[in-house]
Design a protein around this motif. Structure first.
Motif, short mmCIF file in Angstrom:
data_model
loop_
_atom_site.label_atom_id
_atom_site.label_comp_id
_atom_site.label_asym_id
_atom_site.label_seq_id
_atom_site.Cartn_x
_atom_site.Cartn_y
_atom_site.Cartn_z
N GLU A 317 28.10 21.67 48.41
CA GLU A 317 28.71 20.37 48.14
C GLU A 317 27.66 19.35 47.72
OE1 GLU A 317 31.31 17.40 47.51
OE2 GLU A 317 31.76 19.53 47.82
N ALA A 318 26.48 19.39 48.37
CA ALA A 318 25.39 18.49 47.99
C ALA A 318 24.94 18.76 46.56
CB ALA A 318 24.22 18.63 48.95
N GLY A 319 24.87 20.04 46.18
CA GLY A 319 24.50 20.37 44.82
C GLY A 319 25.52 19.89 43.81
N ARG A 320 26.78 20.04 44.15
CA ARG A 320 27.84 19.56 43.25
C ARG A 320 27.78 18.05 43.11
NH1 ARG A 320 32.71 20.13 40.90
NH2 ARG A 320 34.31 18.60 41.33
N ARG A 321 27.54 17.34 44.22
CA ARG A 321 27.48 15.88 44.13
C ARG A 321 26.27 15.45 43.29
NH1 ARG A 321 29.37 11.26 45.55
NH2 ARG A 321 27.99 9.49 45.99
N GLY A 322 25.15 16.16 43.44
CA GLY A 322 23.99 15.84 42.61
C GLY A 322 24.29 16.01 41.13
N ASP A 323 25.02 17.08 40.79
CA ASP A 323 25.40 17.30 39.40
C ASP A 323 26.33 16.19 38.91
OD1 ASP A 323 23.94 19.63 39.42
OD2 ASP A 323 25.67 20.92 39.85
N ILE A 324 27.24 15.75 39.77
CA ILE A 324 28.17 14.69 39.40
C ILE A 324 27.42 13.39 39.12
CG2 ILE A 324 29.99 13.19 40.32
CD1 ILE A 324 31.11 15.68 41.73
N ILE A 325 26.49 13.05 40.00
CA ILE A 325 25.75 11.80 39.82
C ILE A 325 24.89 11.86 38.55
CG2 ILE A 325 23.91 10.38 40.81
CD1 ILE A 325 25.08 10.98 43.56
N ARG A 326 24.27 13.02 38.29
CA ARG A 326 23.47 13.13 37.07
C ARG A 326 24.33 12.98 35.82
NH1 ARG A 326 20.42 16.68 40.24
NH2 ARG A 326 21.80 18.41 39.79
N SER A 327 25.49 13.64 35.80
CA SER A 327 26.35 13.55 34.62
C SER A 327 26.92 12.15 34.47
CB SER A 327 27.48 14.58 34.70
OG SER A 327 28.29 14.35 35.84
N MET A 328 27.25 11.50 35.58
CA MET A 328 27.76 10.12 35.51
C MET A 328 26.67 9.17 35.04
SD MET A 328 31.01 9.51 36.41
CE MET A 328 31.16 8.01 37.40
N GLY A 329 25.41 9.43 35.44
CA GLY A 329 24.31 8.60 34.99
C GLY A 329 24.13 8.67 33.49
N GLU A 330 24.31 9.87 32.93
CA GLU A 330 24.21 10.02 31.49
C GLU A 330 25.31 9.26 30.77
OE1 GLU A 330 24.67 13.54 28.13
OE2 GLU A 330 24.37 14.07 30.23
#
Length: 657
Positions: A317-330
């Protein structure tokens, strides 16, 4: 056996039975895993059963390459390769055009100074390829391949362009044919990567069929071979650094998998160190356990280390949230507030749908054209919403949308169909529907036929030769399962125009619905919610000052007829402007049949209209997303008060959509 608590009765299968389909599927997965561990070692077993993996160009080469370079082991340079074959059906060209446009988006490329720019499209022999010409040449292709090439050490390669050309040249040699392809380099993530679009035709014009074993092994091994030849084998120090970086990752890693294998009921028994490698591995595992301790996912006891029961789930879940934040940042840039980022994940909750403003979009999965919207919600949070849009139908930045999750329930049309079928022996047809409900309109019955056509493609219902439909007894349950299985969220555009353009819009807006109490817009004292409050106050003053509404206690009574006249006037003005641009006459329509070529969408006062063109004139009518699949084609429909019931001919069928 008889007697005792352990009594059991064996059930013997048939002689020479292999267990049926479940056992075959399991054995297929098992041998697939074994083949990955030791490529080619189980070829004899593979020949004993037909798998289709050797059909097509490159058959046998993938496994041979994997076996030839197996000695390199961990020292080989690593390259991640994703490849997908995409069918180009009736709407394939539009989707291919949208994909090519998206991978060339602004900010994905870099210039010589390292500054962001639009990604550049290149080909085998040209530095700047013509994407439109490439798509036109592949207009009649049955399929195309989309490849993502991501070398782990891409930053150390001289030029990704040259590396990609060498890679595709090696693939051409393996497949025995010249290939027609274009590619772009992306630098918008932590790892630079390449997107390649490969036509589904060989040099003779025949369909390009690539063997499954080459797709599984050949592409990746060729890419790793070239990277290793250019940069040399990985050094021990490089391998050690990569492993040490895993120790502090806040996601599921290979070290976590090792710890899981060493644990019994959560208790981890670390191995004894006998060699230098054992000491290094012990150091890695200990470092990982210490990091997990800071995350609350591991702890030290007298008997040793113990993992939390939430260990794997929490890290994934932490990995998925990190991916979400990175994609949202882009997608959102400086507007991103990581603490307020939420993932819609198809459901908003019990408080109702999410209402917000689109602030950006991005790729949820470049390989599958999956997209997401970055939405600033009226609740003060920033939401990542995955949704499926037809090319050209995604709402722009600034649009106001309503997002709801998949209900997983049968639709009202399903209940009507089931009721009619129950009275007629499990059969539904338009004639039976009309006989049961004479007041139903032809358009209403046609909507039910469209629903059944969608369920037919899912294998739920069957269309018979006479045009009637065979409805199964568990139709409602299966229709509900179909709804639940459909991925993404429902996104409805409330306004194609931004919020500041709605306060003085000449026409009905979503703000008017809120002022009349017909729509509840949840808001807070920050972010978009506060902006909605201010916009409602300004819109209220505008309507009252221009005699377009009257106060009705705390709410307003809006003069919809006057707003409709203002909106018609705005449509006429837009039509006059387009008439000057196109040289054709604007012909307003109020009802009845409309037919012509759909050219483009036109946004007027927060609403979107479709430009329907004929030989010497054109009209503007309410737009629907389904039109984007037929841009540039002839369409026809019946214009009602606020919408159009479109009908599109299916090849070989007379069914409307």
């Amino acid at each position: 056996m008889t007697g005792g608590e352990d009594e059991f009765r064996p059930r013997l299968g048939r002689i020479r039975s292999n267990g049926g389909r479940p056992a075959k599927r399991y054995l297929g997965r098992l041998y697939g895993k074994m083949e990955k561990v030791r490529p080619g070692a189980f070829a004899k077993r593979a020949r004993a059963r037909f798998s289709g993996e050797r059909i097509g160009r490159g058959a046998g080469i993938g496994a041979a390459i994997a076996a030839r370079y197996a000695f390199a082991g961990a020292r080989s340079r690593r390259v991640a390769v994703k490849i997908r074959s995409v069918r180009l059906g009736a709407n394939g060209l539009a989707k291919a055009r949208a994909h090519l446009s998206y991978i060339q988006r602004d900010g994905a490329g870099r210039n010589e100074n390292g500054e962001k720019e639009k990604a550049r499209l290149y080909g085998p022999d040209v530095e700047k390829a013509d994407g439109a010409a490439f798509l036109e040449e592949g207009r009649d292709d049955r399929h195309q391949f989309r490849i993502i090439l991501s070398p782990e050490d891409a930053g150390e390669l001289g030029r990704l362009d040259s590396y990609t050309r060498d890679f595709m040249a090696a693939v051409e040699k393996d497949l025995g044919t010249r290939l027609d392809w274009v590619a772009v380099n992306h630098y918008n993530t932590d790892h630079p990567h390449v997107h390649i679009v490969l036509r589904g035709k060989d040099e003779t014009g025949a369909d390009l069929v690539i063997a499954r074993n080459y797709i599984a092994h050949g592409f990746r091994k060729r890419a790793e071979e070239l990277a290793t030849l250019e940069l040399g084998p990985r050094r021990d120090l490089d391998i050690a650094r990569a492993k040490m970086q895993e120790a502090t990752k806040e996601r599921w890693t290979g070290l976590d998998r090792e710890l899981g294998d060493l644990g019994i009921d959560g208790a981890v028994e670390l191995p004894r160190a006998r060699t230098a490698y054992d000491r290094f591995r012990l150091k890695l595992l200990t470092a990982r356990l210490r990091h997990l301790e800071t995350m609350g996912l591991a702890g030290r006891r007298k008997e040793g280390w113990r993992l939390s029961p939430r260990h794997e789930a929490a890290l994934r879940e932490a990995g998925r949230r990190g991916d979400i934040i990175r994609s949202m940042g882009e997608a959102m840039g400086a507007k991103l507030a990581p603490a307020r980022v939420r993932d819609f994940a198809g459901a908003f909750g019990k408080d109702g749908p999410l209402i917000g403003r689109v602030v950006g979009s991005g790729a949820a999965d470049d390989g599958h054209d999956a997209r997401f919207l970055g939405i600033e919600g009226a609740d003060g949070n920033q939401w990542r919403v995955e949704a499926d849009f037809a090319p050209g139908a995604a709402p722009p930045v600034g649009a106001i949308v309503e997002v709801s999750g998949k209900s997983g329930e049968a639709r009202p049309a399903d209940r009507t169909i089931a009721a009619i079928a129950a009275r007629h022996g499990g059969v539904y047809s338009g004639d039976l529907h009309e006989a049961d409900d004479p007041s139903s309109s032809a358009d209403y019955r046609q909507a039910h036929r469209r629903r059944l056509e969608a369920l037919r493609r899912a294998g739920i219902v069957e269309c018979q030769e006479d045009g009637s439909w065979r409805i199964p007894g568990d139709y409602l349950e299966r229709a509900a399962g179909f709804e639940k299985s459909r991925s993404g969220a429902r996104v409805r555009v409330l306004s194609w125009a931004s919020l500041d353009r709605l306060t003085e819009a000449n026409g009905a807006t979503v703000l008017d619905d809120a002022l009349e109490g017909k729509r509840v817009i949840d808001s807070v004292r920050s972010g978009f919610g506060e902006e909605i409050k201010r916009a409602l106050a300004v819109r209220r003053q505008f309507l009252l000052a221009n005699g377009l509404a009257a106060e009705d206690g705390p709410l307003l009574s809006v003069d919809r007829k006057a707003l409709r006249e203002l909106e018609n006037s705005a449509v006429a003005q837009a039509g006059a402007r387009l008439a000057k641009e196109t040289g054709k006459t604007f012909a307003p329509v109020e009802g009845g049949r409309i037919e012509g070529v759909y050219r483009q969408p036109v946004e007027i006062g927060g609403r979107r209209y479709a430009m329907i063109e004929r030989s010497k004139e054109f009209s503007l009518v309410p737009w629907r997303e389904v039109l984007e699949r037929h841009r540039g084609k002839t369409v026809s429909g019946i214009l009602g008060r606020n919408s159009v019931q479109w009908a599109f001919e299916r090849k070989g069928r007379g069914l409307g959509v």
